[in-house]
Scaffold this motif. Structure first.
Motif, PDB file in Angstrom:
ATOM      1  N   LEU A   1      11.687 -31.793 135.813  1.00 45.86           N
ATOM      2  CA  LEU A   1      10.694 -32.449 136.669  1.00 45.86           C
ATOM      3  C   LEU A   1      10.047 -33.646 135.966  1.00 45.86           C
ATOM      4  N   GLY A   2      10.062 -33.621 134.657  1.00 45.11           N
ATOM      5  CA  GLY A   2       9.518 -34.740 133.901  1.00 45.11           C
ATOM      6  C   GLY A   2      10.584 -35.707 133.441  1.00 45.11           C
ATOM      7  N   GLY A   3      11.790 -35.596 133.967  1.00 44.50           N
ATOM      8  CA  GLY A   3      12.905 -36.416 133.517  1.00 44.50           C
ATOM      9  C   GLY A   3      13.345 -37.456 134.528  1.00 44.50           C
ATOM     10  N   LEU A   4      14.568 -37.938 134.373  1.00 48.81           N
ATOM     11  CA  LEU A   4      15.123 -38.995 135.218  1.00 48.81           C
ATOM     12  C   LEU A   4      16.355 -38.538 135.983  1.00 48.81           C
ATOM     13  N   ARG A   5      16.628 -37.233 135.966  1.00 50.04           N
ATOM     14  CA  ARG A   5      17.858 -36.747 136.597  1.00 50.04           C
ATOM     15  C   ARG A   5      17.568 -35.774 137.738  1.00 50.04           C
ATOM     16  N   ASP A   6      16.344 -35.807 138.273  1.00 44.21           N
ATOM     17  CA  ASP A   6      15.931 -34.826 139.272  1.00 44.21           C
ATOM     18  C   ASP A   6      15.503 -35.548 140.547  1.00 44.21           C
ATOM     19  N   SER A   7      15.807 -34.967 141.709  1.00 49.29           N
ATOM     20  CA  SER A   7      15.472 -35.596 142.986  1.00 49.29           C
ATOM     21  C   SER A   7      14.082 -35.241 143.486  1.00 49.29           C
ATOM     22  N   ARG A   8      13.425 -34.286 142.828  1.00 45.93           N
ATOM     23  CA  ARG A   8      12.085 -33.897 143.247  1.00 45.93           C
ATOM     24  C   ARG A   8      11.050 -34.936 142.807  1.00 45.93           C
ATOM     25  N   GLU A   9       9.832 -34.817 143.349  1.00 44.34           N
ATOM     26  CA  GLU A   9       8.767 -35.741 142.964  1.00 44.34           C
ATOM     27  C   GLU A   9       8.532 -35.663 141.464  1.00 44.34           C
ATOM     28  N   ARG A  10       8.401 -36.826 140.828  1.00 43.92           N
ATOM     29  CA  ARG A  10       8.312 -36.885 139.369  1.00 43.92           C
ATOM     30  C   ARG A  10       6.978 -36.363 138.859  1.00 43.92           C
ATOM     31  N   VAL A  11       7.015 -35.750 137.689  1.00 43.74           N
ATOM     32  CA  VAL A  11       5.826 -35.308 136.973  1.00 43.74           C
ATOM     33  C   VAL A  11       5.639 -36.193 135.741  1.00 43.74           C
ATOM     34  N   PHE A  12       4.441 -36.734 135.562  1.00 45.74           N
ATOM     35  CA  PHE A  12       4.146 -37.472 134.330  1.00 45.74           C
ATOM     36  C   PHE A  12       3.899 -36.433 133.253  1.00 45.74           C
ATOM     37  N   LEU A  13       4.969 -36.053 132.596  1.00 48.52           N
ATOM     38  CA  LEU A  13       4.945 -34.878 131.726  1.00 48.52           C
ATOM     39  C   LEU A  13       4.288 -35.189 130.384  1.00 48.52           C
TER      40      LEU A  13
ATOM     41  N   GLY B   1      -1.138 -29.789 119.709  1.00 48.65           N
ATOM     42  CA  GLY B   1      -0.965 -28.659 120.604  1.00 48.65           C
ATOM     43  C   GLY B   1      -1.614 -28.827 121.956  1.00 48.65           C
ATOM     44  N   SER B   2      -2.769 -29.502 121.997  1.00 50.79           N
ATOM     45  CA  SER B   2      -3.468 -29.681 123.269  1.00 50.79           C
ATOM     46  C   SER B   2      -2.605 -30.421 124.271  1.00 50.79           C
ATOM     47  N   ASP B   3      -1.951 -31.489 123.836  1.00 48.06           N
ATOM     48  CA  ASP B   3      -1.154 -32.302 124.752  1.00 48.06           C
ATOM     49  C   ASP B   3      -0.006 -31.516 125.364  1.00 48.06           C
ATOM     50  N   VAL B   4       0.708 -30.758 124.550  1.00 49.80           N
ATOM     51  CA  VAL B   4       1.869 -30.050 125.095  1.00 49.80           C
ATOM     52  C   VAL B   4       1.452 -28.869 125.961  1.00 49.80           C
ATOM     53  N   THR B   5       0.330 -28.222 125.631  1.00 47.47           N
ATOM     54  CA  THR B   5      -0.123 -27.104 126.452  1.00 47.47           C
ATOM     55  C   THR B   5      -0.638 -27.598 127.794  1.00 47.47           C
ATOM     56  N   THR B   6      -1.354 -28.722 127.801  1.00 46.86           N
ATOM     57  CA  THR B   6      -1.791 -29.316 129.061  1.00 46.86           C
ATOM     58  C   THR B   6      -0.591 -29.791 129.873  1.00 46.86           C
ATOM     59  N   ALA B   7       0.432 -30.324 129.202  1.00 47.36           N
ATOM     60  CA  ALA B   7       1.647 -30.725 129.914  1.00 47.36           C
ATOM     61  C   ALA B   7       2.308 -29.523 130.586  1.00 47.36           C
ATOM     62  N   ALA B   8       2.283 -28.373 129.925  1.00 47.12           N
ATOM     63  CA  ALA B   8       2.850 -27.167 130.521  1.00 47.12           C
ATOM     64  C   ALA B   8       2.092 -26.781 131.789  1.00 47.12           C
ATOM     65  N   VAL B   9       0.773 -26.898 131.746  1.00 43.00           N
ATOM     66  CA  VAL B   9      -0.045 -26.591 132.919  1.00 43.00           C
ATOM     67  C   VAL B   9       0.277 -27.564 134.057  1.00 43.00           C
ATOM     68  N   ARG B  10       0.384 -28.846 133.735  1.00 45.43           N
ATOM     69  CA  ARG B  10       0.693 -29.858 134.754  1.00 45.43           C
ATOM     70  C   ARG B  10       2.059 -29.586 135.393  1.00 45.43           C
TER      71      ARG B  10
END
Length: 432
Positions: free
Chosen positions: A272-284, A118-127
């Motif tokens: 934003l954490g994927g490969l199909r978006d033109s915005r700056e990437r997020v290390f999700l 749970g910690s990893d996914v909740t922190t990913a949501a914050v990021r």
């Protein structure tokens, strides 16, 4: 009961594992002195320790084993998958199947990414929220006990050694929309993080009010569904209360004890954490073991079981019976105002109050000691669907005996004689 083997195992654990357990909430300090069983096996709602003692168990796996230990449908799904391999250099077909199953079960989400805790996914949501909004401040519900092992949360607790000051985290009280609105007017908030419900249902209009405030101010609304997911409904609290967050995180009951968690939410954010978006990437999220096939197989079996067998309703029914029985037994013993059952029936906890009606670790120790002596273990009364009528009967018999001793201690004005050693401790404390 004899605890010789458990006590020896606890000593050896402390020699090799800091704290003697891999989760602080499972620590020896959470149980009466000399009565912290080390578990050998479990089946259904029962566990056996290394001394051979048998217990009815509550709060199984810190609320994760909601179907009972070694549930046959889950075990069979895992067994079938193990022979096909568990981890590959590319995604497995099971990842596609598991994602589709999850999104069908939690229809408020548009995309999902799996992880192990749970910690990893909740922190990913914050990021993700920080990246999407360009803001840094996290608004965190102060009335809820745990969100992550990462610095942004642990830095707000009493156990914050080794963590820099968390000046980008602000807190708000649960149920108070005005407090959240005030935060939004004074800080550039990236996200609001909370459990949608705790011990009681949310105040009327509260969740929708949060949703509206976040939409108006461009703040990402994150529901932590680690506990409420599946225990409230298959779609979590958001499914029950009809309010859709931007992001939500699931775990615990999702795997029935197997390590799997999920970050879910709106496509616009998740991409934003994927490969199909033109915005700056997020290390999700990028985890070697995040999509182990046997854990995903377990999760699919859990989801199917919940939907097909009405597990959420069964948990509610079992918890309602247990709560009513405990309250009746406590009242009969004259401790109804001191042994108090709280919470949604599927997520019951108990409070132990002293003669002045204040929470007491000493009386909690007394109560736990008596329960364990009579074959019931658990830091709560959180039920699993595997509980039988016989299990509930044994539990109420144990509570009855515990309440008799509780009354004696109240009459004496001091529970010390019934503790058997030091009292149990809160998890979050500055010194051991």
């Amino acid at each position: 009961m004899d605890f010789t083997a458990s006590n020896e195992a606890n000593k050896r654990l402390h020699d090799m594992v800091p704290g003697g357990a891999h989760t602080y909430a499972k620590g020896e300090d959470q149980y009466p002195a000399g009565m912290a069983p080390v578990i050998a096996r479990g089946l259904g709602a029962r566990v056996w320790d290394v001394d051979g003692n048998s217990y009815v168990e509550y709060g199984s796996g810190l609320r994760s084993v909601s179907l009972g230990h070694a549930h046959p449908r889950v075990v069979e799904a895992v067994r079938q998958q193990l022979g096909l391999g568990s981890n590959f250099v590319r995604p497995s077909s099971l990842e596609l199947e598991a994602a589709a199953r999850f999104l069908a079960t939690v229809p408020t989400a548009e995309m999902v990414k799996f992880a192990k805790n749970g910690s990893d996914v909740t922190t990913a949501a914050v990021r993700l929220a920080r990246a999407a909004t360009g803001r840094q401040t996290i608004a965190l519900c102060r009335d809820q006990p745990f969100f992550s092992t990462d610095d942004w949360f642990i830095g707000t607790t009493a156990m914050n050694a080794g963590i820099p000051d968390q000046d980008l985290v602000v807190t708000f009280p649960y149920g108070d929309l005005a407090a959240v609105e005030e935060l939004f007017s004074s800080r550039d908030v990236a996200c609001v993080v909370l459990e949608a419900a705790t011990q009681t249902d949310p105040p009327p209009g509260y969740l929708q009010g949060l949703r509206d405030l976040c939409t108006t101010h461009g703040v990402v609304l994150v529901f932590d569904e680690m506990i409420t997911g599946f225990r409230w409904s298959e779609a979590g609290a958001q499914g029950l209360y009809g309010v859709t967050p931007d992001l939500s995180t699931f775990g615990k009951a999702l795997g029935n004890g197997f390590a799997v968690s999920a970050l879910a939410g709106r496509r616009e954010l998740m991409e934003l954490g994927g490969l199909r978006d033109s915005r700056e990437r997020v290390f999700l999220l990028s985890t070697t073991h995040g999509a182990e096939t046997h854990s995903l197989a377990a999760a699919m079996a859990v989801m199917d079981t919940y939907v097909e067998e009405g597990i959420a309703a069964r948990l509610y029914e079992l918890g309602s019976r247990l709560a009513a029985g405990v309250r009746e037994v406590a009242a009969e013993a004259g401790v109804g105002e001191h042994v108090v059952v709280r919470g949604r029936p599927s997520n019951l906890v108990f409070a132990t109050l002293d003669g002045d009606g204040k929470p007491s670790q000493e009386y909690r120790t007394l109560f736990l000691r008596q329960l364990i002596t009579h074959g019931v273990i658990g830091p709560s009364f959180v039920v699993s669907s595997a509980l039988t009528d016989e299990d509930l009967e044994q539990t109420l018999d144990a509570v009855r005996e515990a309440c008799v001793v509780y009354r004696q201690a109240l009459d004496a004005g001091d529970p010390t004689a019934w503790l058997g050693g030091r009292p149990v401790k809160p998890v979050f404390r500055r010194f051991a």
